[in-house]
Design an enzyme around this catalytic site. Structure first.
Site, PDB file in Angstrom:
ATOM      1  N   LYS A  96     -11.290  -4.063  -3.063  1.00 41.51           N
ATOM      2  CA  LYS A  96     -12.130  -2.890  -3.298  1.00 41.51           C
ATOM      3  C   LYS A  96     -11.296  -1.637  -3.501  1.00 41.51           C
ATOM      4  O   LYS A  96     -11.775  -0.645  -4.010  1.00 41.51           O
ATOM      5  CB  LYS A  96     -13.142  -2.701  -2.171  1.00 41.51           C
ATOM      6  CG  LYS A  96     -12.578  -2.786  -0.796  1.00 41.51           C
ATOM      7  CD  LYS A  96     -13.654  -3.082   0.238  1.00 41.51           C
ATOM      8  CE  LYS A  96     -13.017  -3.583   1.520  1.00 41.51           C
ATOM      9  NZ  LYS A  96     -13.934  -4.039   2.517  1.00 41.51           N
TER      10      LYS A  96
ATOM     11  N   LYS B   3       0.819  -1.215   0.000  1.00 40.75           N
ATOM     12  CA  LYS B   3       0.000   0.000   0.000  1.00 40.75           C
ATOM     13  C   LYS B   3       0.852   1.263   0.000  1.00 40.75           C
ATOM     14  O   LYS B   3       0.430   2.305  -0.490  1.00 40.75           O
ATOM     15  CB  LYS B   3      -0.937   0.018   1.214  1.00 40.75           C
ATOM     16  CG  LYS B   3      -2.085  -0.955   1.097  1.00 40.75           C
ATOM     17  CD  LYS B   3      -3.147  -0.654   2.132  1.00 40.75           C
ATOM     18  CE  LYS B   3      -4.294  -1.639   2.027  1.00 40.75           C
ATOM     19  NZ  LYS B   3      -5.241  -1.524   3.135  1.00 40.75           N
TER      20      LYS B   3
ATOM     21  N   LYS C  84      -5.190 -10.110  -5.876  1.00 37.38           N
ATOM     22  CA  LYS C  84      -6.420 -10.522  -5.198  1.00 37.38           C
ATOM     23  C   LYS C  84      -7.568  -9.567  -5.520  1.00 37.38           C
ATOM     24  O   LYS C  84      -7.336  -8.381  -5.812  1.00 37.38           O
ATOM     25  CB  LYS C  84      -6.183 -10.618  -3.687  1.00 37.38           C
ATOM     26  CG  LYS C  84      -5.941  -9.307  -3.026  1.00 37.38           C
ATOM     27  CD  LYS C  84      -5.906  -9.400  -1.506  1.00 37.38           C
ATOM     28  CE  LYS C  84      -5.813  -7.958  -1.023  1.00 37.38           C
ATOM     29  NZ  LYS C  84      -5.727  -7.719   0.354  1.00 37.38           N
TER      30      LYS C  84
HETATM   31  P1  TYM Z   1     -10.483  -6.038   4.744  1.00 35.49           P
HETATM   32  O1  TYM Z   1     -11.518  -5.028   5.071  1.00 35.49           O
HETATM   33  O2  TYM Z   1      -9.520  -5.769   3.658  1.00 35.49           O
HETATM   34  O3  TYM Z   1     -11.180  -7.425   4.413  1.00 35.49           O
HETATM   35  C1  TYM Z   1     -12.137  -8.031   5.285  1.00 35.49           C
HETATM   36  C2  TYM Z   1     -11.951  -9.537   5.258  1.00 35.49           C
HETATM   37  O4  TYM Z   1     -12.071 -10.026   3.920  1.00 35.49           O
HETATM   38  C3  TYM Z   1     -10.938 -10.829   3.589  1.00 35.49           C
HETATM   39  N1  TYM Z   1     -10.619 -10.629   2.165  1.00 35.49           N
HETATM   40  C4  TYM Z   1     -10.485 -11.632   1.287  1.00 35.49           C
HETATM   41  N2  TYM Z   1     -10.609 -12.962   1.408  1.00 35.49           N
HETATM   42  C5  TYM Z   1     -10.427 -13.716   0.285  1.00 35.49           C
HETATM   43  N3  TYM Z   1     -10.141 -13.175  -0.929  1.00 35.49           N
HETATM   44  C6  TYM Z   1     -10.002 -11.859  -1.099  1.00 35.49           C
HETATM   45  N4  TYM Z   1      -9.743 -11.339  -2.302  1.00 35.49           N
HETATM   46  C7  TYM Z   1     -10.181 -10.999   0.032  1.00 35.49           C
HETATM   47  N5  TYM Z   1     -10.128  -9.651   0.212  1.00 35.49           N
HETATM   48  C8  TYM Z   1     -10.391  -9.450   1.527  1.00 35.49           C
HETATM   49  C9  TYM Z   1      -9.809 -10.309   4.467  1.00 35.49           C
HETATM   50  O5  TYM Z   1      -8.819 -11.292   4.653  1.00 35.49           O
HETATM   51  C10 TYM Z   1     -10.558  -9.973   5.742  1.00 35.49           C
HETATM   52  O6  TYM Z   1     -10.681 -11.120   6.570  1.00 35.49           O
HETATM   53  N6  TYM Z   1      -7.036  -5.506   8.340  1.00 35.49           N
HETATM   54  C11 TYM Z   1      -8.335  -6.089   8.031  1.00 35.49           C
HETATM   55  C12 TYM Z   1      -9.464  -5.615   8.921  1.00 35.49           C
HETATM   56  C13 TYM Z   1      -9.253  -5.767  10.393  1.00 35.49           C
HETATM   57  C14 TYM Z   1      -9.330  -6.954  11.136  1.00 35.49           C
HETATM   58  C15 TYM Z   1      -9.141  -6.570  12.491  1.00 35.49           C
HETATM   59  C16 TYM Z   1      -9.548  -8.278  10.795  1.00 35.49           C
HETATM   60  C17 TYM Z   1      -8.995  -4.744  11.266  1.00 35.49           C
HETATM   61  N7  TYM Z   1      -8.942  -5.218  12.539  1.00 35.49           N
HETATM   62  C18 TYM Z   1      -9.152  -7.522  13.525  1.00 35.49           C
HETATM   63  C19 TYM Z   1      -9.553  -9.231  11.815  1.00 35.49           C
HETATM   64  C20 TYM Z   1      -9.365  -8.832  13.162  1.00 35.49           C
HETATM   65  C21 TYM Z   1      -8.703  -5.695   6.600  1.00 35.49           C
HETATM   66  O7  TYM Z   1      -8.257  -4.727   6.071  1.00 35.49           O
HETATM   67  O8  TYM Z   1      -9.688  -6.467   6.071  1.00 35.49           O
END
Ligand code: TYM
Length: 326
Positions: free
Chosen positions: A195, A111, A192
């Site tokens: 969004k 990023k 991957k």
């Molecule tokens: P975020 O918002 O990017 O994504 C939310 C969840 O979706 C999963 N994910 C995917 N899984 C499979 N294929 C994909 N292409 C894909 N894109 C996203 C992510 O692995 C995630 O589980 N840092 C985290 C948010 C967060 C969090 C936390 C998660 C903040 N605090 C505490 C767990 C526990 C994030 O940016 O997810």
């Protein structure tokens, strides 16, 4: 009941990767676990975002989670910034984290690449994420594969803190699904589905209408050898479709591959499976988006419940490091 926590950023519409990699697991976890799900609006501040968009997307994210099947009678859904212990614990954890540990984070490297002024918040993002998890004594954290490294850091920070200051935190385990943990972009199967990267044909939104889903899967990039085979390294596009189909139908990608001779037939049936999978989400979305005050009430109750747990953990940690208690 084991405690579960996970989070999602309110940075746009929920896509198929979020759903298959994470949110669908959350829906099943809420049945047998004491489950907390957090809309991480503070994490969304690490990149440029319009204040009004952030507010709207935070509420949208709540609507989407309820539409996806989270039931406020079974789990706690809340907004991260409404529980002030998240940034408070982050500070305590930052004071035990080395710069080198954060520099190694691949998501930060991705990023931050090409940006002249990388924000401090983007750098310390994984520490805030560790605080999200550790505040709730979460034993399991259901996430997609891209969060594996962040989970490792959360474990390291918990173990180090416990060793230095006495047992304070539960050391969490990542729960990563067998299929669907890494859904790739339909147009660029080497990256991957996401969004933040704008790829309208490559990303399936959970609210896309059936005709759009069908079109996007039909146009998905594959290859020219014409052989239906599951092999992510040499056939990334086709294997991604097989993974998606497998995750949507509860089968194995290799088994599905053996049943098809032609890409077109496979694409048609994969699209049908995804359309059926997402149909209930689309239907419930209509109901919840017509009742935003009800959704706000869910978040209000969620923040109150989350705060009760988080404040007890924070006090334990604050006392352990030697802060003078009132
Ligand atoms: P975020 O918002 O990017 O994504 C939310 C969840 O979706 C999963 N994910 C995917 N899984 C499979 N294929 C994909 N292409 C894909 N894109 C996203 C992510 O692995 C995630 O589980 N840092 C985290 C948010 C967060 C969090 C936390 C998660 C903040 N605090 C505490 C767990 C526990 C994030 O940016 O997810």
């Amino acid at each position: 009941m084991a405690r579960v926590l996970s989070g999602v950023q309110p940075s746009g519409e929920m896509h198929l990767g979020n759903y298959l990699g994470a949110v669908r697991q959350w829906v099943s976890h809420q049945q047998e676990h004491d489950a907390y799900f957090c809309i991480v609006d503070l994490h969304a501040l690490t990149i440029e975002i319009e204040p009004q968009h952030l507010r709207e997307r935070t509420l949208d994210a709540a609507v989407n989670l309820l539409a996806a099947g989270l039931d406020p009678a079974l789990c706690t859904v809340f907004v991260q910034s409404q529980v002030p212990e998240h940034p408070r614990l982050t500070w305590l954890l930052e004071c035990t984290t080395a710069m080198g540990e954060l520099r190694r984070m691949t998501q930060f490297k991705d990023k931050g690449r090409g940006q002249e002024d990388v924000r401090v918040g983007l750098f310390t993002y994984p520490v805030l994420m560790a605080a999200d998890i550790l505040l709730y004594d979460a034993e399991r954290v259901p996430v997609g594969d891209d969060q594996r490294q962040h989970l490792e850091l959360a474990r390291d920070l918990a173990q180090r803190f416990n060793q230095r200051f006495g047992t304070t935190f539960v050391v969490p385990d990542a729960a990563i699904p067998q299929v669907g943990a890494r859904v790739m972009d339909l147009q660029h199967p080497e990256r991957k589905m996401s969004k933040s990267v704008s790829s309208p044909l490559g990303t399936i939104g959970v609210l896309d209408d059936p005709a759009d889903i069908e079109r996007k899967i039909r146009k998905a990039v594959t290859d020219t050898d014409g052989d239906v085979r599951y092999d992510p390294s040499t056939k990334p596009g086709l294997s991604n479709l097989l993974d998606i189909f497998a995750a949507a139908s509860g089968r194995r990608p290799q088994e599905i591959a053996s049943e098809y001779q032609r890409y077109g037939d496979l694409k048609r049936d994969a699209a049908d499976a995804v359309i059926e999978l997402l149909r209930p989400v689309r239907e419930r979305h209509g109901e919840y988006s017509a009742d935003l005050s009800g959704v706000r009430a869910v978040l209000e109750t969620g923040a109150r419940k989350a705060h009760e747990v988080a404040s007890a953990t924070y006090l334990r940690a604050a006392e352990a490091v030697g802060l003078l208690m009132r």
